[in-house]
Design a protein around this motif. Structure first.
Motif, PDB file in Angstrom:
ATOM      1  N   VAL A 147      32.648  43.270  50.519  1.00 11.23           N
ATOM      2  CA  VAL A 147      31.751  42.122  50.398  1.00 11.23           C
ATOM      3  C   VAL A 147      32.619  40.873  50.547  1.00 11.23           C
ATOM      4  O   VAL A 147      33.763  40.863  50.091  1.00 11.23           O
ATOM      5  CB  VAL A 147      30.967  42.147  49.051  1.00 11.23           C
ATOM      6  CG1 VAL A 147      31.873  41.935  47.852  1.00 11.23           C
ATOM      7  CG2 VAL A 147      29.857  41.108  49.035  1.00 11.23           C
TER       8      VAL A 147
ATOM      9  N   TYR B  35      36.516  40.662  50.369  1.00  5.77           N
ATOM     10  CA  TYR B  35      37.051  41.622  49.407  1.00  5.77           C
ATOM     11  C   TYR B  35      36.699  43.054  49.811  1.00  5.77           C
ATOM     12  O   TYR B  35      35.587  43.324  50.259  1.00  5.77           O
ATOM     13  CB  TYR B  35      36.434  41.320  48.034  1.00  5.77           C
ATOM     14  CG  TYR B  35      36.879  42.219  46.906  1.00  5.77           C
ATOM     15  CD1 TYR B  35      38.067  41.979  46.229  1.00  5.77           C
ATOM     16  CD2 TYR B  35      36.101  43.312  46.515  1.00  5.77           C
ATOM     17  CE1 TYR B  35      38.481  42.802  45.187  1.00  5.77           C
ATOM     18  CE2 TYR B  35      36.500  44.136  45.474  1.00  5.77           C
ATOM     19  CZ  TYR B  35      37.696  43.866  44.816  1.00  5.77           C
ATOM     20  OH  TYR B  35      38.096  44.683  43.780  1.00  5.77           O
TER      21      TYR B  35
ATOM     22  N   SER C 221      42.516  47.704  46.182  1.00  2.00           N
ATOM     23  CA  SER C 221      41.579  46.620  46.475  1.00  2.00           C
ATOM     24  C   SER C 221      42.347  45.435  47.039  1.00  2.00           C
ATOM     25  O   SER C 221      43.558  45.311  46.828  1.00  2.00           O
ATOM     26  CB  SER C 221      40.800  46.208  45.231  1.00  2.00           C
ATOM     27  OG  SER C 221      41.614  45.451  44.374  1.00  2.00           O
TER      28      SER C 221
ATOM     29  N   LYS D 123      41.982  35.410  49.766  1.00  2.00           N
ATOM     30  CA  LYS D 123      42.792  34.940  48.627  1.00  2.00           C
ATOM     31  C   LYS D 123      44.205  35.518  48.647  1.00  2.00           C
ATOM     32  O   LYS D 123      44.965  35.304  47.702  1.00  2.00           O
ATOM     33  CB  LYS D 123      42.104  35.326  47.312  1.00  2.00           C
ATOM     34  CG  LYS D 123      40.781  34.636  47.074  1.00  2.00           C
ATOM     35  CD  LYS D 123      40.180  35.105  45.750  1.00  2.00           C
ATOM     36  CE  LYS D 123      38.798  34.518  45.553  1.00  2.00           C
ATOM     37  NZ  LYS D 123      38.060  35.294  44.532  1.00  2.00           N
ATOM     38  N   ASN D 124      44.528  36.282  49.678  1.00  2.00           N
ATOM     39  CA  ASN D 124      45.869  36.884  49.816  1.00  2.00           C
ATOM     40  C   ASN D 124      46.231  37.774  48.621  1.00  2.00           C
ATOM     41  O   ASN D 124      47.367  37.761  48.144  1.00  2.00           O
ATOM     42  CB  ASN D 124      46.936  35.800  49.990  1.00  2.00           C
ATOM     43  CG  ASN D 124      46.566  34.830  51.090  1.00  2.00           C
ATOM     44  OD1 ASN D 124      46.313  35.254  52.217  1.00  2.00           O
ATOM     45  ND2 ASN D 124      46.491  33.562  50.767  1.00  2.00           N
ATOM     46  N   GLU D 125      45.248  38.518  48.124  1.00  2.00           N
ATOM     47  CA  GLU D 125      45.513  39.402  46.984  1.00  2.00           C
ATOM     48  C   GLU D 125      45.501  40.866  47.431  1.00  2.00           C
ATOM     49  O   GLU D 125      44.703  41.255  48.281  1.00  2.00           O
ATOM     50  CB  GLU D 125      44.429  39.225  45.916  1.00  2.00           C
ATOM     51  CG  GLU D 125      44.490  37.885  45.236  1.00  2.00           C
ATOM     52  CD  GLU D 125      43.390  37.709  44.202  1.00  2.00           C
ATOM     53  OE1 GLU D 125      43.431  36.703  43.494  1.00  2.00           O
ATOM     54  OE2 GLU D 125      42.481  38.569  44.112  1.00  2.00           O
ATOM     55  N   HIS D 126      46.391  41.636  46.812  1.00  2.00           N
ATOM     56  CA  HIS D 126      46.418  43.075  47.085  1.00  2.00           C
ATOM     57  C   HIS D 126      46.761  43.789  45.780  1.00  2.00           C
ATOM     58  O   HIS D 126      47.714  43.419  45.105  1.00  2.00           O
ATOM     59  CB  HIS D 126      47.458  43.401  48.154  1.00  2.00           C
ATOM     60  CG  HIS D 126      47.500  44.856  48.488  1.00  2.00           C
ATOM     61  ND1 HIS D 126      46.802  45.390  49.549  1.00  2.00           N
ATOM     62  CD2 HIS D 126      48.124  45.891  47.887  1.00  2.00           C
ATOM     63  CE1 HIS D 126      47.003  46.699  49.579  1.00  2.00           C
ATOM     64  NE2 HIS D 126      47.808  47.034  48.594  1.00  2.00           N
ATOM     65  N   THR D 127      45.978  44.798  45.459  1.00  2.00           N
ATOM     66  CA  THR D 127      46.169  45.497  44.194  1.00  2.00           C
ATOM     67  C   THR D 127      46.116  47.001  44.407  1.00  2.00           C
ATOM     68  O   THR D 127      45.248  47.485  45.131  1.00  2.00           O
ATOM     69  CB  THR D 127      45.028  45.121  43.218  1.00  2.00           C
ATOM     70  OG1 THR D 127      45.073  43.720  43.023  1.00  2.00           O
ATOM     71  CG2 THR D 127      45.184  45.792  41.881  1.00  2.00           C
TER      72      THR D 127
END
Lengths: 67, 340
Positions: B151, B154, B220, B225-229
């Motif tokens: 979505v 993300y 995820s 937002k340049n996030e990686h988890t």
């Protein structure tokens, strides 16, 4: 203090003391979240007990449905 | 085998000749042929899986074209069912892959027939009701399945392996309540590709006998937002899970035979699924034509008509989409008024 959230550095005010405070600060309180604090997955009831310290690593995942 | 066709993939050492042979003997089920499903299906078709089954309940609309890579403007103009349009395009891409297209809901009876024959299920659905059903049927027949969802910018994905990882039912408390998954916040196309990259890489590992290379993590990311988890998911396993523990009862496989309604994600549309199955579209069209107010469109798979501010689409399997409302009761009223 400075912590890392989902891989990015984040400067937070001293009022944010624990994971629950961080969730409120990030305005994520409405979503069911899977939270890992220094590589330990927390149950929801632990969010208020998990005290944040400088250098902590927090990972936050939420499920979405779109495809 | 056409060695040249898959040459670059065979050169990739972890796959090699042996892996390619395994791929050619594999059967993958893709549930959903929207954004994730289109991309996954193309990747697996190009990679040379032996057989693909694609289930989708929808037809191609203009707003799909921005991200659903198998579809064209012609598909949109002809209101082609996505499963059928996908099969046409995929057969042009690789005529050696056997492709089965099913226009319909991924419901229990269909899944019971197909899942035992498959090696892997790719989740490309847009709702958790179907995902929980996939979860339980995959557990029942001991098949791996790969959750994927997107979505906005993300995406999230996780590979569920029977008896080896937690299942979706273990994670049930984290599934957002109805509707919250349909935030009307849009989606950008690259996040689809990123989730599918994860899903298909995991699929290739599984299908070519490279289980040891699987990620095992809940992954995820937010591209904007340049996030990686990545998270080790083992701690989320529920020892008394009703779907995957020794006390399993598969709660998501319980039958419900009423006229089922589902509000479709961010679409201002309600789907109705009646008990009766096959519908003679020509008969229905003949009846509807008596009403001069009704503007009718037909193709071999569906008929579509407009009344007031609603557009109603009826499929051969009896399913009906009522566009222009998110209210199940209003949709039922319209359904009964025009389709009995």
């Amino acid at each position: 203090m400075k912590i890392t959230v989902n891989g990015n550095g984040l400067e937070i005010q001293d009022e944010v003391k624990h994971i629950k405070g961080l969730i409120d600060f990030l305005e994520l309180e409405d979503k069911p979240l899977i939270i890992e604090h220094n590589q330990q997955i927390l149950q929801k009831e632990e969010h208020e007990k998990a005290v944040l310290e400088n250098g902590d690593k927090v990972e936050i995942v939420h499920f979405v449905g779109g495809g | 085998m056409e060695t040249n066709r898959y040459h670059r993939q065979i050169l990739f050492a972890p796959i090699g000749e042996a892996g390619q042979e395994k791929l050619i003997r594999s059967h993958v089920l893709i549930v959903g042929a929207g954004a994730l499903g289109s991309s996954s299906a193309e990747a697996l078709t190009r990679a040379g899986v032996g057989q693909l089954t694609i289930i989708d309940r929808d037809y191609v609309e203009e707003s799909n074209l921005q991200r659903q890579q198998l579809f064209s403007e012609a598909d949109m103009k002809q209101k082609m069912p996505k499963a059928v349009a996908a099969k046409q395009r995929l057969s042009e891409v690789n005529s050696h892959v056997k492709i089965d297209a099913i226009v319909g809901d991924a419901e229990i009876d269909i899944l019971r027939e197909i899942v035992p024959e498959t090696d892997l299920i790719i989740d490309a659905t847009d709702n958790f009701e179907t995902r929980l059903l996939l979860n339980d049927i995959a557990q029942k027949y001991q098949k791996p399945w790969i959750y994927g969802a997107v979505v906005a910018s993300y995406g999230v994905t996780f590979t569920v392996l029977p008896d080896k990882t937690p299942c979706l039912q273990c994670l049930q408390e984290y599934i957002p309540a109805n509707g919250a998954t349909c935030d009307s916040v849009g989606i950008i196309q690259p996040v689809v590709q990123k989730v599918v990259s994860q899903q298909i890489t995991e699929a290739l590992k599984l299908l070519t006998g490279n289980e040891a290379a699987l990620s095992g993590k809940l992954i995820s990311f937010d591209l904007w937002k340049n996030e990686h988890t990545e998270m080790e998911a083992e701690a989320l396993r529920k020892p008394d899970c009703p779907s995957c523990s020794s006390k399993r009862s598969y709660p998501n496989l319980a039958y419900d035979s009423r006229l089922k309604t589902a509000v479709l994600c961010g679409r201002n549309t309600v789907q109705l699924r009646p008990q009766r199955k096959q519908t003679d579209l020509d008969e229905v069209a003949k009846e509807l034509k008596k009403n001069k107010q009704i503007k009718l469109f037909e193709n071999p798979y569906l008929l579509s008509f407009e009344v007031d501010s609603f557009r109603i689409v009826l499929f051969q399997d009896g399913r009906t989409l009522v566009h222009g409302t998110m209210d199940s009761i209003e949709a039922k009223n319209i359904y009964h008024r025009y389709l009995g």
